[in-house]
Motif scaffolding. Structure first.
Motif, PDB file in Angstrom:
ATOM      1  N   PRO A 815       7.437  -2.180  -6.550  1.00 57.87           N
ATOM      2  CA  PRO A 815       6.320  -1.958  -5.624  1.00 57.87           C
ATOM      3  C   PRO A 815       5.942  -3.224  -4.874  1.00 57.87           C
ATOM      4  O   PRO A 815       6.076  -4.344  -5.395  1.00 57.87           O
ATOM      5  CB  PRO A 815       5.186  -1.511  -6.551  1.00 57.87           C
ATOM      6  CG  PRO A 815       5.521  -2.089  -7.878  1.00 57.87           C
ATOM      7  CD  PRO A 815       7.019  -2.094  -7.960  1.00 57.87           C
ATOM      8  N   GLN A 816       5.504  -3.056  -3.649  1.00 59.26           N
ATOM      9  CA  GLN A 816       5.042  -4.171  -2.845  1.00 59.26           C
ATOM     10  C   GLN A 816       3.553  -4.396  -3.084  1.00 59.26           C
ATOM     11  O   GLN A 816       2.819  -3.480  -3.440  1.00 59.26           O
ATOM     12  CB  GLN A 816       5.295  -3.896  -1.356  1.00 59.26           C
ATOM     13  CG  GLN A 816       6.749  -3.621  -1.031  1.00 59.26           C
ATOM     14  CD  GLN A 816       7.657  -4.800  -1.345  1.00 59.26           C
ATOM     15  OE1 GLN A 816       7.275  -5.943  -1.136  1.00 59.26           O
ATOM     16  NE2 GLN A 816       8.844  -4.526  -1.853  1.00 59.26           N
ATOM     17  N   GLY A 817       3.118  -5.625  -2.913  1.00 57.33           N
ATOM     18  CA  GLY A 817       1.728  -5.972  -3.220  1.00 57.33           C
ATOM     19  C   GLY A 817       0.807  -5.939  -2.029  1.00 57.33           C
ATOM     20  O   GLY A 817      -0.265  -6.559  -2.077  1.00 57.33           O
ATOM     21  N   THR A 818       1.168  -5.211  -0.978  1.00 60.22           N
ATOM     22  CA  THR A 818       0.335  -5.206   0.226  1.00 60.22           C
ATOM     23  C   THR A 818      -1.050  -4.643  -0.058  1.00 60.22           C
ATOM     24  O   THR A 818      -2.071  -5.195   0.392  1.00 60.22           O
ATOM     25  CB  THR A 818       1.018  -4.379   1.328  1.00 60.22           C
ATOM     26  OG1 THR A 818       2.346  -4.863   1.513  1.00 60.22           O
ATOM     27  CG2 THR A 818       0.245  -4.496   2.626  1.00 60.22           C
ATOM     28  N   ALA A 819      -1.124  -3.524  -0.820  1.00 60.43           N
ATOM     29  CA  ALA A 819      -2.423  -2.894  -1.092  1.00 60.43           C
ATOM     30  C   ALA A 819      -3.322  -3.818  -1.896  1.00 60.43           C
ATOM     31  O   ALA A 819      -4.544  -3.880  -1.662  1.00 60.43           O
ATOM     32  CB  ALA A 819      -2.203  -1.583  -1.850  1.00 60.43           C
ATOM     33  N   VAL A 820      -2.749  -4.551  -2.839  1.00 63.41           N
ATOM     34  CA  VAL A 820      -3.561  -5.474  -3.638  1.00 63.41           C
ATOM     35  C   VAL A 820      -4.012  -6.662  -2.795  1.00 63.41           C
ATOM     36  O   VAL A 820      -5.151  -7.121  -2.894  1.00 63.41           O
ATOM     37  CB  VAL A 820      -2.764  -5.946  -4.867  1.00 63.41           C
ATOM     38  CG1 VAL A 820      -3.623  -6.803  -5.770  1.00 63.41           C
ATOM     39  CG2 VAL A 820      -2.212  -4.766  -5.632  1.00 63.41           C
ATOM     40  N   GLY A 863      -7.775   1.613  -5.949  1.00 58.24           N
ATOM     41  CA  GLY A 863      -6.645   1.437  -6.842  1.00 58.24           C
ATOM     42  C   GLY A 863      -5.903   2.730  -7.100  1.00 58.24           C
ATOM     43  O   GLY A 863      -4.661   2.745  -7.193  1.00 58.24           O
ATOM     44  N   PHE A 864      -6.664   3.843  -7.237  1.00 58.70           N
ATOM     45  CA  PHE A 864      -6.032   5.156  -7.394  1.00 58.70           C
ATOM     46  C   PHE A 864      -5.158   5.478  -6.195  1.00 58.70           C
ATOM     47  O   PHE A 864      -4.020   5.925  -6.330  1.00 58.70           O
ATOM     48  CB  PHE A 864      -7.095   6.245  -7.553  1.00 58.70           C
ATOM     49  CG  PHE A 864      -7.573   6.406  -8.967  1.00 58.70           C
ATOM     50  CD1 PHE A 864      -6.686   6.613 -10.002  1.00 58.70           C
ATOM     51  CD2 PHE A 864      -8.928   6.374  -9.257  1.00 58.70           C
ATOM     52  CE1 PHE A 864      -7.134   6.763 -11.295  1.00 58.70           C
ATOM     53  CE2 PHE A 864      -9.374   6.522 -10.548  1.00 58.70           C
ATOM     54  CZ  PHE A 864      -8.484   6.719 -11.580  1.00 58.70           C
ATOM     55  N   THR A 886       2.916  -7.079 -10.338  1.00 64.09           N
ATOM     56  CA  THR A 886       2.479  -7.290  -8.955  1.00 64.09           C
ATOM     57  C   THR A 886       1.001  -7.618  -8.904  1.00 64.09           C
ATOM     58  O   THR A 886       0.569  -8.558  -8.214  1.00 64.09           O
ATOM     59  CB  THR A 886       2.779  -6.031  -8.121  1.00 64.09           C
ATOM     60  OG1 THR A 886       4.174  -5.740  -8.182  1.00 64.09           O
ATOM     61  CG2 THR A 886       2.365  -6.227  -6.683  1.00 64.09           C
ATOM     62  N   VAL A 887       0.190  -6.853  -9.653  1.00 66.44           N
ATOM     63  CA  VAL A 887      -1.259  -7.089  -9.670  1.00 66.44           C
ATOM     64  C   VAL A 887      -1.571  -8.409 -10.373  1.00 66.44           C
ATOM     65  O   VAL A 887      -2.391  -9.209  -9.896  1.00 66.44           O
ATOM     66  CB  VAL A 887      -1.975  -5.907 -10.359  1.00 66.44           C
ATOM     67  CG1 VAL A 887      -3.473  -6.178 -10.454  1.00 66.44           C
ATOM     68  CG2 VAL A 887      -1.716  -4.613  -9.603  1.00 66.44           C
ATOM     69  N   ILE A 888      -0.926  -8.641 -11.525  1.00 62.82           N
ATOM     70  CA  ILE A 888      -1.197  -9.867 -12.281  1.00 62.82           C
ATOM     71  C   ILE A 888      -0.863 -11.105 -11.460  1.00 62.82           C
ATOM     72  O   ILE A 888      -1.619 -12.094 -11.450  1.00 62.82           O
ATOM     73  CB  ILE A 888      -0.414  -9.852 -13.604  1.00 62.82           C
ATOM     74  CG1 ILE A 888      -0.954  -8.779 -14.541  1.00 62.82           C
ATOM     75  CG2 ILE A 888      -0.469 -11.214 -14.275  1.00 62.82           C
ATOM     76  CD1 ILE A 888      -2.365  -9.008 -15.009  1.00 62.82           C
TER      77      ILE A 888
END
Length: 899
Positions: A815-820, A863-864, A886-888
């Motif tokens: 997954p890409q981290g764009t949303a985070v 996040g959902f 990715t989030v960490i």
């Protein structure tokens, strides 16, 4: 009233008595300063002498070597001395000497600066030039002081004077110096008196003449390289100049051989008169002994090869999991075939200076033959290695007979290559640099070029495959045309550097195959090249075969099938601490295990408890999963009391009081991050646990399993050293362990595997190789999951497409981290709280972050929608395993986490 004559006389006597000592002291000081001034003048005279010697040497006039060394302040062939210090200004006590002191100091400064400039002019000459000039000056000085019995030494002295006279040309114009040196290079003959001279005098003359000629050839070779051989020939008349130079160099080579023969003959003659046939016998004995020692050296060098290969085998056996030992053994194995040839080569270099004596001169002149033998062996070895490497690079297996044929062909090629090698070594030994040297080098290069083409002809198709493996695909047609059967022998050597790059790349790839950083870099490079761009848009496979297949990757397997266990050493580490406690080898009765969510802590603990229940009947094993959130001290004590089936009304005191009656017990507390909440008053549960674990007990062992982010937070709050002394941090799984985990679970499903064309598409011998595709995929998977087995399982399911009987494996959908990254600061605080506690309810998030409830709910909804937050059946929020790293990583970059 005036003074009488008597009074005036007495006054003069008193004045003389008072001023006499001062006048005497002033006179003595003037004398001392005059002596110092005279010494200074003598120093200036020495400086003038130095300048005269330096001017003479730079002008090309003979100078005594000792005088030249004194003038230079260092050896003529060494490095330049440091600049002399300027003399300090002196104010003499004697006023009459002040002008002289000033004049002498100014002269000293001027002479010192002139000498420094002259010294720099000398040391600016090349090393070979200074070495030759110094030798000629020494020989000229020796001739000048030697008696000329039976004739005159003017012949050699005049030649040396002419050679020394080249000094100005060497400084100004190396090309003109080369031309002038060629006019002096050929010796016109021997002086008439030499035939009637005494043997000792004749031998001395020939030695001096040979040494002078040796320096002529060394200087000529250096000037040829410095001025450029092609420019010298072009400026001298082209072809005619080249023919003249060839004729000259041929004569010089013959003359060098004749000189060596005459010198050896005269030494034998002189020594024969003195010691009969001892010199002849000593040369013959030295020759026989040298040949025998060389044969013994070759024998022991080959034995050394066997010893190195034996050492390689031992290192391989002892390497175990230590990758650096395995790499060292590869280096040893690579050096082993070269050892029988490198040792003789270095041995010849070491013994050559010791063979300059008359008794070993014959052996000295046979050293090039020994070098030629070593060159033959190295050429044979390199040719055989090239053929075998081409076959290996193309993925072609050579049986024993084919390998022997390749070695025999390389040997035959090395045999006929000895002819150009012999010519090159002979010219190099006799002349050094020059036109013949360059021509023999060119001839050797052409022979090597033809030999490479002949060697590669037998593996033409394999050679093409090797080149296509490293060249861009658009160059494949060009490579095929260049390496056609008609042009192969001409073009194959031209493309050898490309093949060598491929061989080096393959070797480094094998050498670094066990390095995590290299595997990660390699996987990311492949992902960049094969990126499809739509990884995040893959729809979830919800077909019935996919659902049935996914069951084999859940925590509980279908039909109560036992889950495959991959031993990473974590169970052994926990068991070792418990066994030491059981054997009374330590009083430490606590062990904390910290690791990422999904790193295998709980599974390792379950396997450990099952093994202990089976193998240690005297040990009671109790496992407790801490319910969320157990924060109150009384709840913690009640949880432990229920697990131990004891009354703990007095807390830790009750534990100590009941310890004697307690059966040896292992208490496993899983999900221990549920003992705290990062808010005021939310740490009392953890404090209570610390008070319980710090009680001195003999029959209770605490095994606490905790999330690594939670442990990092607690260490910052309480201090790392003041909680648990015995801590095991779960390591990330290696690539082989992740691979075993995935394939063992897949094997239980009964499906067959097929890899996508993206993974199979590679050039060269690896094209279509399933094994390489599998290795490439698991490198990508291991890099994406960062060694976390739970994340690896989810990434595997996201990258496969399941049919009834087959599983198609594509690229892992990382997954890409764009949303985070687009989330605001308040939202990141919410995600950091979830990561720190591993799981939280919405109310606990509000309490931990002190954010309004609507902000928390907005963050959870974001996040959902992005897919990295999930809500479990108990209403608690967790990070999705696929998104965990990715989030960490993003929260760590924002300094919102404690690890």
């Amino acid at each position: 009233m005036g003074f009488s004559r008597r009074h005036r006389f007495y006054f003069v006597l008193v004045a003389l008595w008072l001023t006499g000592p001062a006048l005497a002291a002033s006179d003595a000081q003037c004398q001392r300063e005059q002596a110092a001034l005279n010494q200074w003048r003598e120093g200036n005279q020495r400086l003038e002498t130095h300048l005269e010697h330096l001017d003479a040497a730079l002008a090309g006039e003979p100078v005594a070597p000792a005088a030249l060394t004194d003038a230079l302040g260092a050896a003529p062939t060494g490095s330049a001395p440091p600049p002399s210090r300027a003399p300090a200004a002196v104010v003499p006590g004697c006023d009459a000497l002040a002008p002289e002191y000033k004049g002498v100091r100014e002269r000293t400064l001027r002479l010192t600066e002139q000498r420094r400039a002259k010294r720099l002019q000398w040391f600016e000459l090349a090393d070979e030039q200074r070495r030759a000039l110094t030798t000629w000056h020494e020989l000229y000085q020796n001739l000048a002081g030697a008696p000329a019995e039976g004739g005159s030494d003017d012949y050699l002295r005049e030649r040396l004077a002419g050679l020394i006279a080249l000094t100005p040309l060497l400084r100004r114009d190396p090309a003109a110096a080369f031309t002038a040196l060629d006019r002096l290079a050929r010796r016109p003959g021997t002086p008439p008196w030499l035939s009637a001279a005494e043997p000792a005098q004749e031998m001395l003359w020939r030695r001096q003449s040979a040494e002078a000629q040796r320096q002529v050839l060394a200087l000529r070779a250096a000037l040829w390289d410095q001025a450029g051989g092609l420019s010298l020939l072009t400026g001298g008349g082209g072809l005619d100049a080249a023919l003249t130079v060839i004729d000259l160099e041929t004569g010089l080579a013959v003359d060098r051989l004749y000189q060596a023969f005459q010198l050896t003959f005269q030494e034998g003659r002189l020594n024969g008169e003195m010691r009969r046939y001892l010199p002849l016998l000593s040369n013959a004995l030295a020759l026989l002994l040298g040949i025998a020692l060389f044969a013994v050296l070759i024998h022991f060098s080959r034995r050394g090869k066997s010893a190195l290969l034996s050492l390689h085998a031992r290192v391989m056996e002892a390497s175990g999991g230590r990758r650096w030992l395995w790499n060292l053994s590869r280096l040893v194995a690579g050096l082993a075939p070269l050892l029988p040839w490198l040792i003789p080569w270095f041995a010849l270099d070491l013994v050559e200076p010791a063979l300059q004596a008359p008794s070993t001169r014959l052996l000295l002149w046979l050293l090039p033959l020994a070098r030629l033998y070593v060159v033959f062996g190295l050429t044979w070895l390199i040719g055989e290695w090239l053929v075998l490497r081409v076959a290996q690079g193309a993925g072609t297996y050579l049986n024993g007979e084919q390998a022997n044929q390749a070695g025999e062909r390389a040997r035959r090629v090395a045999v006929w290559l000895t002819l150009p090698w012999a010519l090159f070594l002979a010219v190099d030994q006799l002349l050094g640099g020059g036109l013949l040297h360059d021509f023999s080098g060119l001839l050797l290069g052409v022979a090597l070029y033809a030999a490479i083409g002949r060697l590669l002809t037998q593996r033409g198709e394999d050679y093409l495959v090797c080149l296509q493996s490293i060249l861009p695909s658009r160059l494949d047609p060009l490579a095929a045309r260049l390496l056609s059967q008609r042009l192969f022998s001409w073009t194959a050597p031209l493309l050898l550097p490309v093949a060598l790059v491929y061989f080096v790349f393959r070797y480094l790839d094998q050498l670094l195959a066990g390095a995590d950083w290299y595997l990660r870099l390699k996987a990311r490079w492949f992902r960049m090249r094969a990126q499809s761009g739509d990884e995040d848009d893959k729809a979830e496979d919800d077909t019935r075969p996919a659902r049935e297949y996914q069951q084999w990757f859940d925590a509980g397997l279908p039909d109560d099938e036992p889950a495959p266990f991959i031993d990473t050493g974590l169970t052994d580490a926990m068991e070792k601490a418990i066994q030491r406690w059981r054997e009374d080898k330590t009083d430490e009765n606590t062990l904390l295990v910290a690791g990422e969510k999904g790193s295998g802590k709980s599974m390792a603990a379950r396997r450990l408890t099952r093994a202990l229940e089976k193998n240690d009947e005297g040990l009671r094993v109790v496992s407790v999963a801490v319910p969320p959130k157990t924060l109150a001290p009384e709840d913690v004590i009640a949880l432990v009391a229920e697990a131990l089936d004891e009354s703990l009304e007095e807390g830790p005191a009750s534990l100590v009081k009941n310890d004697e009656q307690r059966r040896p017990t292992l208490l496993v507390l899983d999900e221990a991050q549920n003992f705290f909440l990062a808010r005021i008053g939310g740490l009392e549960g953890w404090r209570t646990l610390l008070r319980l674990t710090n009680a001195r007990l003999d029959n209770l062992f605490w095994l606490v399993l905790l999330n690594n982010q939670s442990w990092a937070y607690l260490c910052n709050v309480f201090g790392r050293e003041y909680q648990f002394r015995n801590v095991v941090r779960v390591k990330r799984w290696g690539q082989s362990e992740i691979r075993s985990l995935i394939l063992s679970r897949h094997h239980l499903s009964g499906q067959t595997l097929r890899y996508d064309e993206v993974l199979l598409s590679s050039r060269g011998p690896e094209a279509g190789n399933v094994r390489n595709a599998e290795q490439r995929y698991f490198s990508l998977l291991w890099d994406a999951c960062r060694g976390n087995p739970m994340a690896a399982l989810r990434l595997w399911l996201s990258s496969v497409k399941v049919t009834r009987r087959q599983v198609l494996v594509g690229l892992p959908a990382k997954p890409q981290g764009t949303a985070v990254e687009k989330a605001g600061e308040n939202l990141l605080f919410v995600y950091a709280a979830i990561a720190t506690h591993e799981n939280l309810s919405s109310g606990e998030i509000v309490a931990a972050t002190d954010l309004p409830e609507n902000v928390v709910r907005y963050a959870l909804k974001a996040g959902f929608d992005a897919g990295f937050i999930r809500q479990s059946d108990d209403g608690r929020y967790r990070l999705v395993p696929l998104w965990y790293h990715t989030v960490i990583n993003h929260l760590t970059r924002k300094n919102l986490l404690h690890e």
